[in-house]
Design an enzyme around this catalytic site. Structure first.
Site, mmCIF file in Angstrom:
data_model
loop_
_atom_site.group_PDB
_atom_site.id
_atom_site.type_symbol
_atom_site.label_atom_id
_atom_site.label_comp_id
_atom_site.label_asym_id
_atom_site.label_seq_id
_atom_site.Cartn_x
_atom_site.Cartn_y
_atom_site.Cartn_z
ATOM 1 N N ARG A 48 57.723 -60.187 -47.231
ATOM 2 C CA ARG A 48 56.537 -59.813 -46.854
ATOM 3 C C ARG A 48 56.199 -59.602 -48.560
ATOM 4 N NH1 ARG A 48 56.115 -56.928 -41.310
ATOM 5 N NH2 ARG A 48 57.613 -58.804 -40.232
ATOM 6 N N ARG A 58 58.377 -46.316 -47.467
ATOM 7 C CA ARG A 58 59.034 -47.339 -46.476
ATOM 8 C C ARG A 58 58.842 -48.528 -46.125
ATOM 9 N NH1 ARG A 58 54.902 -47.033 -42.889
ATOM 10 N NH2 ARG A 58 53.082 -46.128 -43.543
ATOM 11 N N HIS A 59 58.543 -49.549 -47.813
ATOM 12 C CA HIS A 59 58.280 -50.861 -47.600
ATOM 13 C C HIS A 59 59.092 -51.828 -48.646
ATOM 14 C CE1 HIS A 59 54.063 -49.658 -44.972
ATOM 15 N NE2 HIS A 59 55.171 -50.863 -45.033
ATOM 16 N N ARG A 68 65.402 -49.370 -42.464
ATOM 17 C CA ARG A 68 64.665 -47.990 -42.368
ATOM 18 C C ARG A 68 65.214 -47.451 -40.868
ATOM 19 N NH1 ARG A 68 57.895 -49.508 -40.849
ATOM 20 N NH2 ARG A 68 57.423 -49.736 -42.715
ATOM 21 N N GLU A 70 57.324 -46.221 -38.382
ATOM 22 C CA GLU A 70 58.179 -47.499 -37.149
ATOM 23 C C GLU A 70 59.248 -47.604 -37.703
ATOM 24 O OE1 GLU A 70 54.443 -50.290 -36.691
ATOM 25 O OE2 GLU A 70 56.356 -52.250 -36.401
ATOM 26 N N SER A 83 58.983 -53.172 -33.650
ATOM 27 C CA SER A 83 57.785 -53.730 -32.762
ATOM 28 C C SER A 83 58.243 -55.008 -31.794
ATOM 29 C CB SER A 83 56.857 -54.556 -33.926
ATOM 30 O OG SER A 83 55.770 -53.512 -34.351
ATOM 31 N N GLU A 119 53.158 -57.930 -48.776
ATOM 32 C CA GLU A 119 51.972 -57.230 -48.808
ATOM 33 C C GLU A 119 52.281 -56.137 -50.469
ATOM 34 O OE1 GLU A 119 53.311 -55.094 -45.126
ATOM 35 O OE2 GLU A 119 55.156 -54.681 -46.199
HETATM 36 P P1 ATP Z 1 54.155 -51.806 -40.601
HETATM 37 O O1 ATP Z 1 53.157 -51.165 -40.231
HETATM 38 O O2 ATP Z 1 54.911 -50.166 -40.857
HETATM 39 O O3 ATP Z 1 54.004 -51.868 -42.598
HETATM 40 P P2 ATP Z 1 54.994 -53.534 -39.554
HETATM 41 O O4 ATP Z 1 54.180 -53.690 -37.873
HETATM 42 O O5 ATP Z 1 53.928 -54.739 -40.246
HETATM 43 O O6 ATP Z 1 55.270 -52.540 -40.133
HETATM 44 P P3 ATP Z 1 56.247 -55.993 -38.417
HETATM 45 O O7 ATP Z 1 55.505 -56.937 -38.330
HETATM 46 O O8 ATP Z 1 56.028 -55.031 -37.134
HETATM 47 O O9 ATP Z 1 56.166 -54.697 -39.431
HETATM 48 O O10 ATP Z 1 58.190 -56.196 -38.289
HETATM 49 C C1 ATP Z 1 58.770 -55.831 -37.410
HETATM 50 C C2 ATP Z 1 59.973 -54.149 -38.511
HETATM 51 O O11 ATP Z 1 60.581 -54.510 -39.371
HETATM 52 C C3 ATP Z 1 58.569 -52.899 -38.445
HETATM 53 O O12 ATP Z 1 58.578 -52.003 -37.362
HETATM 54 C C4 ATP Z 1 60.044 -52.457 -39.831
HETATM 55 O O13 ATP Z 1 60.832 -51.653 -39.238
HETATM 56 C C5 ATP Z 1 60.037 -53.713 -40.169
HETATM 57 N N1 ATP Z 1 58.913 -53.476 -41.767
HETATM 58 C C6 ATP Z 1 58.399 -54.718 -41.222
HETATM 59 N N2 ATP Z 1 58.012 -55.067 -42.397
HETATM 60 C C7 ATP Z 1 59.073 -54.232 -43.803
HETATM 61 C C8 ATP Z 1 58.403 -54.152 -45.233
HETATM 62 N N3 ATP Z 1 57.761 -54.313 -45.206
HETATM 63 N N4 ATP Z 1 59.710 -53.117 -45.255
HETATM 64 C C9 ATP Z 1 61.033 -52.652 -44.843
HETATM 65 N N5 ATP Z 1 60.074 -53.562 -43.444
HETATM 66 C C10 ATP Z 1 59.746 -54.301 -43.038
HETATM 67 MN MN MN Z 2 54.644 -53.551 -35.952
#
Ligand code: ATP
Ligand code: MN
Length: 433
Positions: free
Chosen positions: A211, A219-220, A407, A356, A359, A213
């Site tokens: 990702r 936590r990312h 996480r 979180e 999902s 991001e």
């Molecule tokens: P957040 O809103 O906390 O950035 P997200 O809703 O974008 O997470 P999802 O697409 O729902 O993330 O991904 C499912 C799970 O994967 C998340 O709940 C989280 O535990 C994990 N996850 C997602 N993105 C990341 C990241 N960049 N780093 C670490 N763990 C991640």
């Molecule tokens: Mn999510």
């Protein structure tokens, strides 16, 4: 080195060859102790200056800390030694010498900053605390796999190089694939769904997600480990049941099999969640957050939960919990809406009080609705034809979820930074090692 004995297995009366790293040299004058460390623990090696072979004693006294050594000797009982035994050596061989200046101190006596530790992970994971985290991580993955297998899920792996992202958007890392633009996959979502319509029906995958991001948060990660589950003929509540069971199985396994590691990490109040995780609706969640009065602005229906909101709600609930029945508009197109209310989705999140973790949801398995969803989200369904077309050939109702592996470890062990739970993190600043 087939005749090698782990230090933890050295038994008084045996003649052994131990091999490992020089953890410490304690020179008391007439006598000195070399502490040798391997993956199983540490052992004391006695050097008696006037009694033993001079060259042997000299080799032992001269060797730099963290050098790799091989010791041949007799194991004796010694109540004053840290482990109750010591090796009286007949041979000391330096296999790989370490420089005397080390970028960090594996004995942990001198603290190092996280970037230094990450730049020197080999040395860092010689530290008991770091090693404990990765032993626990390994145990969690083992337990999760076993739990999935115990109810008939098949482990799959899906491509990480893809032509289109799962949800499109700016979170994708583009790469060049034989002159064509491609991407690193942000989630196995679409592929795992394709497999619930195959003969496998119930699948899981443990693998990397990528990702791009912008966040640089504790936590990312830009490369994370996703633990994904998907099952045919499941609705969202059944998917939540599995999510809860897998989470509990991970905690149980660590409680049962990682007592030493927990002790090393100073965790003496490790609790396996026993009770059913509370399930709040999104509406209840925002009401509870608003009622705390902690946020500057009251949340209204349709808002995503801000990080601050997750925190105050987490404090309020105080244990793992689910948030269900999210507004359809803030959940992805592949999540199914409730049959009796199109504005409400079957999507859910599972939360740790701190953040979180998961999902998930029931998926849209009806071809026409799915294609409509793509369009509503501004995605071109033609680009996803490889996916949508399988929904024309008999796609069962299905549901699933994804938990972020790092996480899970981070919250389980109370780590401040997600980077502690991954060997070689990828973030905005870090592409090497
Ligand atoms: P957040 O809103 O906390 O950035 P997200 O809703 O974008 O997470 P999802 O697409 O729902 O993330 O991904 C499912 C799970 O994967 C998340 O709940 C989280 O535990 C994990 N996850 C997602 N993105 C990341 C990241 N960049 N780093 C670490 N763990 C991640
Ligand atoms: Mn999510």
């Amino acid at each position: 080195m087939d005749e090698r004995t782990y230090t933890a297995d050295a038994t008084p009366g045996d003649t052994v060859t131990v091999a490992g790293w020089v953890h410490e040299l304690r020179d008391l004058g007439g006598i000195a102790f070399l502490i040798v460390r391997d993956t199983s623990g540490k052992i004391q090696v006695k050097l008696e200056k006037d009694e033993m072979d001079e060259e042997l004693v000299e080799t032992g006294l001269d060797v730099a800390r963290e050098s790799v050594v091989k010791i041949v000797g007799d194991v004796k009982e010694e109540p004053r030694a840290p482990t109750g035994v010591e090796v009286v050596p007949t041979g000391i061989e330096v296999i790989a010498e370490a420089e005397t200046q080390l970028p960090l101190d594996p004995s942990g006596k001198v603290d190092a900053e996280l970037p230094t530790r990450l730049d020197n992970r080999t040395l860092d994971v010689r530290r008991d605390e770091s090693k404990a985290i990765f032993e626990i991580r390994s145990e969690v993955l083992r337990a999760v796999r076993e739990e999935f297998r115990s109810f008939g899920s098949t482990e799959i792996t899906t491509p990480k190089i893809v032509a289109t992202g799962t949800e499109g958007g700016t979170e994708l890392f583009p790469i060049t694939y034989f002159g064509e633009e491609a991407f690193m996959n942000q989630s196995p979502q679409l592929f795992k769904q394709l497999m619930v319509g195959s003969g496998l029906e119930r699948v899981f995958e443990i693998g990397p997600i990528f990702r791009a991001e912008e966040h640089n948060t504790p936590r990312h990660l830009n490369e994370a480990t996703s633990i994904d589950f998907e099952s045919a003929f499941f609705d969202h509540t059944e998917a939540m049941d599995v999510c809860e069971a897998v989470t509990k199985a991970a905690y149980e396994a660590v409680a049962e099999n990682c007592a030493d590691e927990l002790e090393t990490l100073g965790i003496d109040d490790f609790e396996v969640p026993e009770e059913a995780f509370p399930r709040l609706t999104y509406e209840e969640a925002i009401e509870r957050i608003n009622a705390t009065g902690e946020l500057d602005e009251q949340l209204v229906w349709g808002d995503d939960l801000p990080t601050e909101g997750e925190h105050v709600l987490g404090q309020d609930v105080g244990e793992h919990y689910f948030i269900t029945d999210w507004p359809s508009e803030i959940k992805p197109f592949y999540i199914k809406d409730h049959d009796d209310d199109e504005t409400l989705s079957t999507g859910f999140d599972m939360m740790h009080p701190r953040m979180e973790l998961v999902s998930g949801g029931q998926r849209e398995h009806r071809f026409d609705h799915l294609v409509e969803g793509f369009e509503q989200q501004g995605l071109n369904p033609d680009e996803f034809e490889y996916y949508t077309k399988m929904f024309k050939y008999g796609m069962p109702p299905h549901a699933g979820w994804a938990i972020g592996g790092e996480r899970l470890i981070m919250t389980m062990l109370g780590l401040d930074n997600i980077r502690e739970a991954v060997l070689f993190p990828r973030d905005r600043q870090r592409l090497s090692p």
